[in-house]
Write a protein that holds these residues in place. Structure first.
Motif, mmCIF file in Angstrom:
data_model
loop_
_atom_site.group_PDB
_atom_site.id
_atom_site.type_symbol
_atom_site.label_atom_id
_atom_site.label_comp_id
_atom_site.label_asym_id
_atom_site.label_seq_id
_atom_site.Cartn_x
_atom_site.Cartn_y
_atom_site.Cartn_z
ATOM 1 N N UNK A 79 5.420 -4.105 10.387
ATOM 2 C CA UNK A 79 4.070 -4.566 10.707
ATOM 3 C C UNK A 79 3.098 -4.527 9.526
ATOM 4 N N UNK A 80 3.411 -3.739 8.500
ATOM 5 C CA UNK A 80 2.483 -3.554 7.386
ATOM 6 C C UNK A 80 3.250 -3.611 6.070
ATOM 7 N N UNK A 81 2.542 -3.931 5.011
ATOM 8 C CA UNK A 81 3.164 -4.019 3.686
ATOM 9 C C UNK A 81 3.118 -2.637 3.030
ATOM 10 N N UNK A 82 4.277 -2.049 2.913
ATOM 11 C CA UNK A 82 4.408 -0.687 2.392
ATOM 12 C C UNK A 82 5.033 -0.727 1.008
ATOM 13 N N UNK A 111 -4.753 3.796 1.162
ATOM 14 C CA UNK A 111 -3.494 4.387 1.617
ATOM 15 C C UNK A 111 -3.384 4.309 3.129
ATOM 16 N N UNK A 112 -2.233 3.880 3.616
ATOM 17 C CA UNK A 112 -1.927 3.971 5.040
ATOM 18 C C UNK A 112 -1.423 5.385 5.318
ATOM 19 N N UNK A 113 -1.999 6.031 6.314
ATOM 20 C CA UNK A 113 -1.543 7.367 6.710
ATOM 21 C C UNK A 113 -0.828 7.242 8.053
ATOM 22 N N UNK A 114 0.385 7.762 8.125
ATOM 23 C CA UNK A 114 1.218 7.683 9.321
ATOM 24 C C UNK A 114 1.344 9.071 9.933
ATOM 25 N N UNK A 115 0.957 9.181 11.201
ATOM 26 C CA UNK A 115 1.032 10.440 11.942
ATOM 27 C C UNK A 115 2.140 10.327 12.989
ATOM 28 N N UNK A 116 3.341 10.810 12.724
ATOM 29 C CA UNK A 116 4.386 10.772 13.756
ATOM 30 C C UNK A 116 4.057 11.729 14.900
ATOM 31 N N UNK A 117 4.416 11.333 16.105
ATOM 32 C CA UNK A 117 4.356 12.273 17.227
ATOM 33 C C UNK A 117 5.460 13.308 17.078
ATOM 34 N N UNK A 118 6.603 12.872 16.540
ATOM 35 C CA UNK A 118 7.704 13.798 16.306
ATOM 36 C C UNK A 118 8.374 14.278 17.577
ATOM 37 N N UNK A 127 0.814 -1.202 0.000
ATOM 38 C CA UNK A 127 0.000 0.000 0.000
ATOM 39 C C UNK A 127 0.853 1.260 0.000
ATOM 40 N N UNK A 128 0.321 2.275 -0.633
ATOM 41 C CA UNK A 128 0.888 3.611 -0.540
ATOM 42 C C UNK A 128 0.879 4.048 0.925
ATOM 43 N N UNK A 135 7.370 0.945 -1.116
ATOM 44 C CA UNK A 135 8.447 1.927 -0.941
ATOM 45 C C UNK A 135 8.527 2.919 -2.091
ATOM 46 N N UNK A 136 7.896 2.610 -3.208
ATOM 47 C CA UNK A 136 7.894 3.529 -4.346
ATOM 48 C C UNK A 136 6.779 4.560 -4.264
ATOM 49 N N UNK A 137 5.913 4.433 -3.252
ATOM 50 C CA UNK A 137 4.787 5.366 -3.134
ATOM 51 C C UNK A 137 4.662 5.846 -1.686
ATOM 52 N N UNK A 138 5.676 6.575 -1.242
ATOM 53 C CA UNK A 138 5.652 7.205 0.072
ATOM 54 C C UNK A 138 5.553 8.715 -0.136
ATOM 55 N N UNK A 139 4.545 9.320 0.485
ATOM 56 C CA UNK A 139 4.226 10.734 0.261
ATOM 57 C C UNK A 139 4.499 11.525 1.534
ATOM 58 N N UNK A 140 5.066 12.714 1.380
ATOM 59 C CA UNK A 140 5.347 13.623 2.493
ATOM 60 C C UNK A 140 4.282 14.720 2.523
ATOM 61 N N UNK A 141 3.601 14.865 3.682
ATOM 62 C CA UNK A 141 2.552 15.877 3.803
ATOM 63 C C UNK A 141 2.579 16.478 5.207
ATOM 64 N N UNK A 142 2.102 17.709 5.321
ATOM 65 C CA UNK A 142 1.975 18.337 6.629
ATOM 66 C C UNK A 142 1.467 19.751 6.481
ATOM 67 N N UNK A 143 0.987 20.320 7.586
ATOM 68 C CA UNK A 143 0.432 21.671 7.557
ATOM 69 C C UNK A 143 0.907 22.431 8.785
ATOM 70 N N UNK A 144 1.122 23.731 8.627
ATOM 71 C CA UNK A 144 1.582 24.612 9.689
ATOM 72 C C UNK A 144 2.977 24.158 10.133
ATOM 73 N N UNK A 145 3.190 23.855 11.402
ATOM 74 C CA UNK A 145 4.485 23.315 11.802
ATOM 75 C C UNK A 145 4.798 22.057 11.005
ATOM 76 N N UNK A 146 3.752 21.266 10.714
ATOM 77 C CA UNK A 146 3.940 20.076 9.888
ATOM 78 C C UNK A 146 4.299 20.412 8.456
ATOM 79 N N UNK A 147 3.852 21.575 7.977
ATOM 80 C CA UNK A 147 4.268 22.023 6.647
ATOM 81 C C UNK A 147 5.744 22.351 6.615
#
Length: 663
Positions: free
Chosen positions: A227-230, A196-203, A162-163, A232-244
């Motif tokens: 733990x999951x089938x990822x 799509x699996x969405x990953x939210x890091x605590x950071x 999965x992406x 690797x060719x479809x990993x997307x970087x996203x974020x907003x505000x501090x995450x942006x």
């Protein structure tokens, strides 16, 4: 109505509000009046505190009964969240919320998990929707949480990959572990693309995903892969505000890890943003200005050449400044930024613009990473960030000056041109239809006989070498400084047990060590590992960067290596080159390859180098000291510095003192 760089859409109601950066303008520009971050939490009624303490004790007993288990971090994150909320008064209930409501919810979930794991079950590992997981960090051994959104069509028994989309959160000064976990248990977030699996890091809290917060993203990714089938060719970087802001820095630092990037708002550099957003005139020292090259994404703008990027800003958002300055710097490189603008919108996603961002990112992600990159363009200033496609930079002629790589693939030929680079690795096929027969570096041709192929430049000429390992000290990836770099990998605080050379130095050391450990917990959400100097083992020296507190008389480990450091320290004073600073009032801080294990660092008398004033705005959270400094401790520490910095500088590429540097 479309143009190449931006999209205008008829304004309608704004989309979901993102976390808004807290900033008080000039009120947060006062060095002597700094509010605490994180703030003091809510006072719990005694009955509620007793209830939580009882539940925590039950959870801890269950954890003890479970013993060692590979899934234990998935339970320990709940225990830590509740324990820290109680121990450090970090209960942050929203307006009108039940006292301790978020902590109660987290405790309830933790108990359910612990009971299930004790019974040999782990239902959350096959759960779709919102899921919270945890891992143990290599940096300090702490458990760190992250959130996931697992799509409904994920087949736990199947083979389909999965992406994966990263989503870096906005600034939240009350974002304790309990607050984060409680939100991630029920909130899928701004974007949930199909399948799509969405990953939210605590950071590690609220540091704009820098330093240990940056490594958190990389550790999250590795843990999710377990733990999951990822795909690797479809990993997307996203974020907003501090995450942006995080998205911008990850995009330019790791440009070929992602197939697409979608930064929203945020900041892309330090000085201009602080002027616009904080009304602050920034007056850096010469070395602070050099150190901006680590996290100023504007300095790496050409790296977006390698990464399809769709930026978003609200038309009337002050944080639109981030995309504007990136666009400006990209244009200098002949690049154009795709910038979607939500009309009449402040600090949030406008509905139509949000849909357009999603449509464009989905189309890019559907294609994934290219099988091979016919051309790469890459800039760096430090070997901390050294990889782009099929080229890895392994050595610089001078750190913190621009280093540049341009690589092109032609039939049977790879052509590479360099600037300020003296060692690199090329990884390209040597067999099959895509085989490369010749590698040309700065016009010098080499027969391609091995992959990866290593090259080193000596006296201005490139040579192909079997290995880049050398027997002498030199700056290398992961061993290049500055001081803050030691806290991006496993570290150990080494406490002095002897008598200091001078009482005032001893007092300063004790105060700064306490400050470093306290603020590691507050800002990077872990217990800094601490061990007495007399208890050190060969395993400690082998596995960890050693943070040595004290002087050669009080710290037994420092005594073993003191004569092997480029700065000498004795009861006569601190000697740097041909200058000696007074004993009793001077303390050296530095980072250097450990003479007992040159594959790891030693650091003298320093934690991470930004301080309380810098917590008030994430753009301030950058390195404040270079490779070494001399501190005049007659000036007391404050919210910006550990004392008066009377000298500071960078070691050379062979970790040598440089003539006149730092004076």
């Amino acid at each position: 109505m479309f143009v190449l760089r931006r999209l205008s859409i008829i304004a309608i109601l704004p989309g979901l509000l993102a976390a808004v950066a807290l900033a008080d303008g000039p009120a947060d520009n006062q060095v002597d009046n700094v509010r605490p971050v994180p703030p003091k939490g809510s006072e719990l009624p005694p009955a509620v505190r007793a209830e939580l303490a009882q539940g925590l004790a039950e959870l801890q007993a269950l954890i003890k009964e479970i013993g060692n288990h590979e899934l234990l971090p998935d339970v320990l994150i709940y225990e830590k969240a509740v324990r820290w909320a109680l121990d450090f008064n970090e209960v942050f209930d929203g307006k009108g919320g039940m006292p301790g409501g978020a902590v109660k919810a987290v405790l309830k979930s933790g108990l359910e998990r612990a009971k299930a794991l004790k019974a040999g079950q782990a239902p959350w590992t096959t759960q779709t929707g919102t899921v919270v997981r945890g891992y143990r960090s290599k940096i300090d051994g702490s458990v760190q949480p992250y959130g996931l959104v697992i799509p409904a069509d994920y087949d736990f028994q199947g083979e389909a990959k999965h992406r994966l989309d990263f989503w870096w959160h906005g600034r939240g000064e009350t974002l304790s572990e309990a607050s984060f976990i409680n939100d991630r248990q029920k909130n899928p977030g701004q974007f949930t693309p199909a399948s799509t699996i969405v990953l939210h890091p605590y950071g590690r809290y609220c540091n704009a995903n820098k330093f240990a917060g940056e490594i958190d993203t990389l550790e999250c990714l590795e843990d999710v892969k377990k733990h999951y089938r990822i795909d690797a060719n479809r990993i997307v970087a996203r974020g907003f505000s501090m995450g942006g802001a995080a998205c911008w820095q990850f995009a330019v630092h790791y440009p070929t890890l992602w197939c697409a990037a979608a930064p929203g708002a945020g900041f892309a550099e330090t000085p201009e943003f602080l002027n616009v957003f904080q009304n602050e005139k920034v007056e850096p020292t010469w070395y602070e200005k050099k150190l901006w090259h680590m996290y100023n994404a504007t300095d790496y703008a050409v790296n977006i050449y390698n990464l399809p990027t769709v930026a978003y800003s609200g038309e009337i958002d002050r944080q639109k400044q981030a995309a504007d300055v990136m666009d400006r710097e990209m244009q200098k490189e002949g690049l154009t930024l795709t910038h979607i603008i939500g009309p009449k919108t402040a600090h949030s996603y406008e509905k139509g613009a949000k849909e357009e961002v999603s449509k464009r990112i989905d189309a890019i992600a559907a294609k994934g990473l290219p099988a091979q990159r016919p051309e790469i363009k890459f800039v760096t200033y430090t070997l901390r960030y050294n990889q782009c496609g099929w080229v890895t930079v392994q050595g610089l002629e001078k750190h913190w000056d621009e280093a540049r790589i341009t690589g092109r693939l032609l039939p049977k030929l790879a052509s590479v041109s360099t600037k300020n680079v003296n060692a690199l690795t090329v990884t390209l096929p040597i067999k099959g239809p895509e085989a490369i027969q010749t590698i040309a570096i700065d016009g010098m041709d080499f027969t391609h006989t091995a992959s990866p192929a290593n090259f080193r430049k000596t006296n201005g000429k490139w040579q192909m070498v079997p290995s880049l390992a050398v027997n002498t000290l030199q700056k290398a990836p992961g061993l290049q400084g500055p001081i803050d770099d030691a806290f991006m990998d496993s570290f150990l605080m080494v406490k002095p047990t002897g008598t200091p050379m001078n009482a005032e130095v001893g007092k300063w050391v004790n105060g700064e060590m306490k400050h470093a450990t306290d603020h590691w917990r507050k800002q990077f959400r872990g217990d800094a590992p601490v061990k007495d100097d007399t208890a050190m083992t060969d395993t400690d020296i082998k596995n960890s960067n050693l943070i040595l507190w004290g002087d050669p008389k009080s710290n037994a480990v420092l005594a073993r290596i003191a004569d092997k450091l480029p700065i000498q320290w004795s009861e006569k004073g601190v000697t740097v080159g041909d200058k000696t600073y007074p004993a009793g009032s001077s303390v050296p801080v530095l980072i250097y390859p450990n003479p007992l294990n040159p594959q790891k660092y030693v650091v003298l008398n320093s934690g991470f180098t930004f301080r309380e004033y810098d917590y008030l705005n994430n753009a301030r959270q950058v390195s404040k000291l270079p490779d070494y400094a001399v501190i005049d401790i007659t000036t007391p520490p404050n919210s910006r510095y550990p004392g008066k910095i009377v000298r500071a500088g960078f070691f050379g590429e062979k970790w040598e003192l440089q003539p006149n540097d730092g004076q």
